[in-house]
Design a protein around this motif. Structure first.
Motif, PDB file in Angstrom:
ATOM      1  N   TYR A  71      30.502  65.984 124.740  1.00  0.00           N
ATOM      2  CA  TYR A  71      30.799  66.398 125.263  1.00  0.00           C
ATOM      3  C   TYR A  71      30.531  67.940 124.191  1.00  0.00           C
ATOM      4  O   TYR A  71      30.333  68.914 124.766  1.00  0.00           O
ATOM      5  N   HIS A  72      31.494  67.718 122.936  1.00  0.00           N
ATOM      6  CA  HIS A  72      31.344  69.245 122.715  1.00  0.00           C
ATOM      7  C   HIS A  72      29.661  69.439 121.889  1.00  0.00           C
ATOM      8  O   HIS A  72      29.387  70.725 121.588  1.00  0.00           O
ATOM      9  N   ARG A  73      29.664  68.498 121.828  1.00  0.00           N
ATOM     10  CA  ARG A  73      27.548  68.630 120.671  1.00  0.00           C
ATOM     11  C   ARG A  73      26.659  69.331 122.217  1.00  0.00           C
ATOM     12  O   ARG A  73      25.996  69.762 121.801  1.00  0.00           O
ATOM     13  N   TYR A  74      27.106  68.718 123.689  1.00  0.00           N
ATOM     14  CA  TYR A  74      26.294  69.140 124.382  1.00  0.00           C
ATOM     15  C   TYR A  74      26.870  70.799 125.434  1.00  0.00           C
ATOM     16  O   TYR A  74      26.014  71.373 125.263  1.00  0.00           O
ATOM     17  N   MET A  75      28.603  71.087 124.459  1.00  0.00           N
ATOM     18  CA  MET A  75      28.554  72.284 125.028  1.00  0.00           C
ATOM     19  C   MET A  75      27.883  73.362 123.826  1.00  0.00           C
ATOM     20  O   MET A  75      27.983  74.508 124.215  1.00  0.00           O
ATOM     21  N   MET A  76      27.889  72.927 122.744  1.00  0.00           N
ATOM     22  CA  MET A  76      27.279  74.078 121.860  1.00  0.00           C
ATOM     23  C   MET A  76      25.730  73.855 121.878  1.00  0.00           C
ATOM     24  O   MET A  76      25.495  75.574 121.893  1.00  0.00           O
ATOM     25  N   THR A  77      25.159  73.032 123.196  1.00  0.00           N
ATOM     26  CA  THR A  77      23.800  73.308 122.950  1.00  0.00           C
ATOM     27  C   THR A  77      23.569  74.142 124.133  1.00  0.00           C
ATOM     28  O   THR A  77      22.360  75.094 123.756  1.00  0.00           O
ATOM     29  N   GLN A  78      24.829  74.307 124.885  1.00  0.00           N
ATOM     30  CA  GLN A  78      24.771  75.186 125.774  1.00  0.00           C
ATOM     31  C   GLN A  78      24.356  77.044 125.530  1.00  0.00           C
ATOM     32  O   GLN A  78      23.948  77.409 126.037  1.00  0.00           O
ATOM     33  N   PHE A  79      25.688  76.686 124.996  1.00  0.00           N
ATOM     34  CA  PHE A  79      25.809  77.893 123.938  1.00  0.00           C
ATOM     35  C   PHE A  79      25.060  78.009 123.342  1.00  0.00           C
ATOM     36  O   PHE A  79      24.628  79.344 123.250  1.00  0.00           O
ATOM     37  N   ALA A  80      24.913  78.056 122.808  1.00  0.00           N
ATOM     38  CA  ALA A  80      23.723  78.146 121.684  1.00  0.00           C
ATOM     39  C   ALA A  80      21.950  79.004 121.955  1.00  0.00           C
ATOM     40  O   ALA A  80      21.463  79.574 121.858  1.00  0.00           O
ATOM     41  N   THR A  81      21.880  78.043 123.635  1.00  0.00           N
ATOM     42  CA  THR A  81      20.423  78.167 124.341  1.00  0.00           C
ATOM     43  C   THR A  81      20.807  79.308 125.530  1.00  0.00           C
ATOM     44  O   THR A  81      19.660  79.643 126.314  1.00  0.00           O
ATOM     45  N   MET A  82      22.026  79.666 125.761  1.00  0.00           N
ATOM     46  CA  MET A  82      22.435  80.610 126.833  1.00  0.00           C
ATOM     47  C   MET A  82      21.274  82.000 127.074  1.00  0.00           C
ATOM     48  O   MET A  82      21.025  81.912 127.990  1.00  0.00           O
ATOM     49  N   THR A  83      20.838  82.244 126.041  1.00  0.00           N
ATOM     50  CA  THR A  83      20.014  83.629 125.894  1.00  0.00           C
ATOM     51  C   THR A  83      18.566  83.053 125.853  1.00  0.00           C
ATOM     52  O   THR A  83      17.796  84.174 126.253  1.00  0.00           O
ATOM     53  N   ASN A  84      18.360  82.099 126.582  1.00  0.00           N
ATOM     54  CA  ASN A  84      16.834  81.780 126.107  1.00  0.00           C
ATOM     55  C   ASN A  84      16.549  81.728 127.453  1.00  0.00           C
ATOM     56  O   ASN A  84      16.689  80.398 127.613  1.00  0.00           O
ATOM     57  N   PRO A  85      15.850  82.337 128.610  1.00  0.00           N
ATOM     58  CA  PRO A  85      15.462  81.243 129.867  1.00  0.00           C
ATOM     59  C   PRO A  85      14.637  79.864 129.671  1.00  0.00           C
ATOM     60  O   PRO A  85      14.390  79.180 130.547  1.00  0.00           O
ATOM     61  N   ASP A  86      13.517  79.920 128.594  1.00  0.00           N
ATOM     62  CA  ASP A  86      12.991  78.607 128.332  1.00  0.00           C
ATOM     63  C   ASP A  86      13.493  77.986 127.716  1.00  0.00           C
ATOM     64  O   ASP A  86      12.946  76.418 127.113  1.00  0.00           O
ATOM     65  N   PHE A  87      14.962  78.014 127.163  1.00  0.00           N
ATOM     66  CA  PHE A  87      15.366  76.632 126.260  1.00  0.00           C
ATOM     67  C   PHE A  87      16.460  76.364 127.678  1.00  0.00           C
ATOM     68  O   PHE A  87      17.175  76.852 128.414  1.00  0.00           O
ATOM     69  N   ASP A  88      15.942  74.974 127.934  1.00  0.00           N
ATOM     70  CA  ASP A  88      16.944  73.991 128.344  1.00  0.00           C
ATOM     71  C   ASP A  88      17.801  73.005 128.022  1.00  0.00           C
ATOM     72  O   ASP A  88      17.259  72.237 126.672  1.00  0.00           O
ATOM     73  N   VAL A  89      19.056  72.564 128.353  1.00  0.00           N
ATOM     74  CA  VAL A  89      19.541  71.651 127.877  1.00  0.00           C
ATOM     75  C   VAL A  89      19.685  70.507 128.500  1.00  0.00           C
ATOM     76  O   VAL A  89      20.214  70.748 129.772  1.00  0.00           O
ATOM     77  N   SER A  90      19.376  69.183 127.957  1.00  0.00           N
ATOM     78  CA  SER A  90      19.280  68.054 129.032  1.00  0.00           C
ATOM     79  C   SER A  90      21.173  67.237 128.238  1.00  0.00           C
ATOM     80  O   SER A  90      20.962  67.235 127.483  1.00  0.00           O
ATOM     81  N   LEU A 116      24.134  79.808 112.237  1.00  0.00           N
ATOM     82  CA  LEU A 116      24.547  79.559 113.501  1.00  0.00           C
ATOM     83  C   LEU A 116      25.046  80.484 115.082  1.00  0.00           C
ATOM     84  O   LEU A 116      25.746  81.319 114.073  1.00  0.00           O
ATOM     85  N   PRO A 117      23.933  80.711 115.961  1.00  0.00           N
ATOM     86  CA  PRO A 117      24.955  81.791 116.860  1.00  0.00           C
ATOM     87  C   PRO A 117      26.334  81.493 116.960  1.00  0.00           C
ATOM     88  O   PRO A 117      27.126  80.240 116.859  1.00  0.00           O
ATOM     89  N   GLU A 118      26.866  83.430 116.905  1.00  0.00           N
ATOM     90  CA  GLU A 118      28.029  83.245 117.234  1.00  0.00           C
ATOM     91  C   GLU A 118      28.701  82.353 118.433  1.00  0.00           C
ATOM     92  O   GLU A 118      30.636  81.860 117.458  1.00  0.00           O
ATOM     93  N   MET A 119      28.690  82.299 119.343  1.00  0.00           N
ATOM     94  CA  MET A 119      28.721  81.315 120.491  1.00  0.00           C
ATOM     95  C   MET A 119      29.171  80.443 120.110  1.00  0.00           C
ATOM     96  O   MET A 119      30.920  79.349 120.150  1.00  0.00           O
ATOM     97  N   VAL A 120      29.281  79.367 119.373  1.00  0.00           N
ATOM     98  CA  VAL A 120      28.786  78.373 118.608  1.00  0.00           C
ATOM     99  C   VAL A 120      29.914  78.588 117.150  1.00  0.00           C
ATOM    100  O   VAL A 120      30.926  77.595 117.149  1.00  0.00           O
ATOM    101  N   GLU A 121      29.850  79.309 116.451  1.00  0.00           N
ATOM    102  CA  GLU A 121      30.521  79.449 115.655  1.00  0.00           C
ATOM    103  C   GLU A 121      32.643  79.694 116.335  1.00  0.00           C
ATOM    104  O   GLU A 121      33.068  78.555 115.562  1.00  0.00           O
ATOM    105  N   GLN A 122      32.719  80.668 117.398  1.00  0.00           N
ATOM    106  CA  GLN A 122      33.676  80.552 118.027  1.00  0.00           C
ATOM    107  C   GLN A 122      34.387  79.345 118.766  1.00  0.00           C
ATOM    108  O   GLN A 122      35.623  78.797 118.418  1.00  0.00           O
TER     109      GLN A 122
END
Ligand code: ATP
Ligand code: MG
Length: 207
Positions: free
Chosen positions: A54-73, A185-191
């Protein structure tokens, strides 16, 4: 025909090394999208202390949020057992048979391919793109990769991306010893890590 990049990893946590290679391959190979797939929980990693899916999925979501060409599965993290890459690939491809899939790895991970379940079938389903990873300069990399495709078939490209000498292991150990991780790493992931109190203990290397 669409071209999709697949970026698999434990992402414990995801960092700029992952994001930079994904973005470079997206551009170099003219892909439509990159799908980040955090791994599920392999049984041996529970012992080693892998962070929850769950945490690793959430961090991946936050890290990729600003790129419209990045999806998380969540194809692997939603399962309670460990997934094999071959099963994940088949699930992704099913219904998308006309699309082309590229699996992106660092040079450390690509050489492990022969130990994956059903290597031959994996290589028949997607093309591999191995990106040079600092700290993993392998002598005779071309030859070693050719030996893999000679034995199992398929295609593996070697490509270069901006080299960031960052690893999740180092980030976890920095956090545990209260050293800085900003800009790795992205600021959001650090937070997110701080808010959830992750990585407070020095851990063993996870592959
Ligand atoms: P750990 O230290 O926990 O093994 P990691 O930094 O190696 O973490 P992984 O989630 O294991 O990250 O790696 C996922 C994929 O990303 C692998 O194919 C790996 O080779 C690649 N990768 C990770 N970091 C880098 C980097 N800095 N440069 C290039 N490739 C990388
Ligand atoms: Mg690794």
């Amino acid at each position: 025909m669409k071209k999709y990049g697949i970026m698999g990893g434990t992402f414990d946590p995801i960092h700029h090394g992952h994001l930079v290679i994904a973005n470079e391959v997206l551009s170099l190979f003219d892909l439509d999208k990159i799908i980040f797939i955090p791994t599920g929980m392999p049984p041996h990693k529970i012992v080693e202390g892998l962070t929850s899916p769950y945490h690793r999925y959430m961090m991946t979501q936050f890290a990729t949020m600003t790129n419209p060409d990045f999806d998380v599965s969540d194809i692997e993290t939603k399962k309670s057992t460990m997934s094999y890459t071959i099963d994940t690939l088949k699930e992704l491809i099913s219904g998308n048979e006309e699309e082309k899939f590229y699996f992106i790895t660092g040079t450390d991970a690509v050489l492990d391919l022969p130990s994956w379940k059903n290597t031959e079938e994996i290589l028949s389903l997607c093309t591999f793109i191995a990106v040079n990873r600092p700290g993993y300069i392998v002598d005779g990399l071309d030859k070693k990769i050719k030996a893999i495709t000679d034995k199992y078939g398929g295609e593996i490209y070697i490509t270069k991306a901006p080299q960031l000498h960052i690893s999740s292991t180092d980030i976890r150990n920095r956090i545990a010893s209260k050293r800085p991780v900003k800009y790795l790493l992205p600021e959001m992931v650090e937070q997110y890590i701080l808010k959830n109190g992750l990585y407070q203990e020095i851990q063993l290397k996870c592959l």
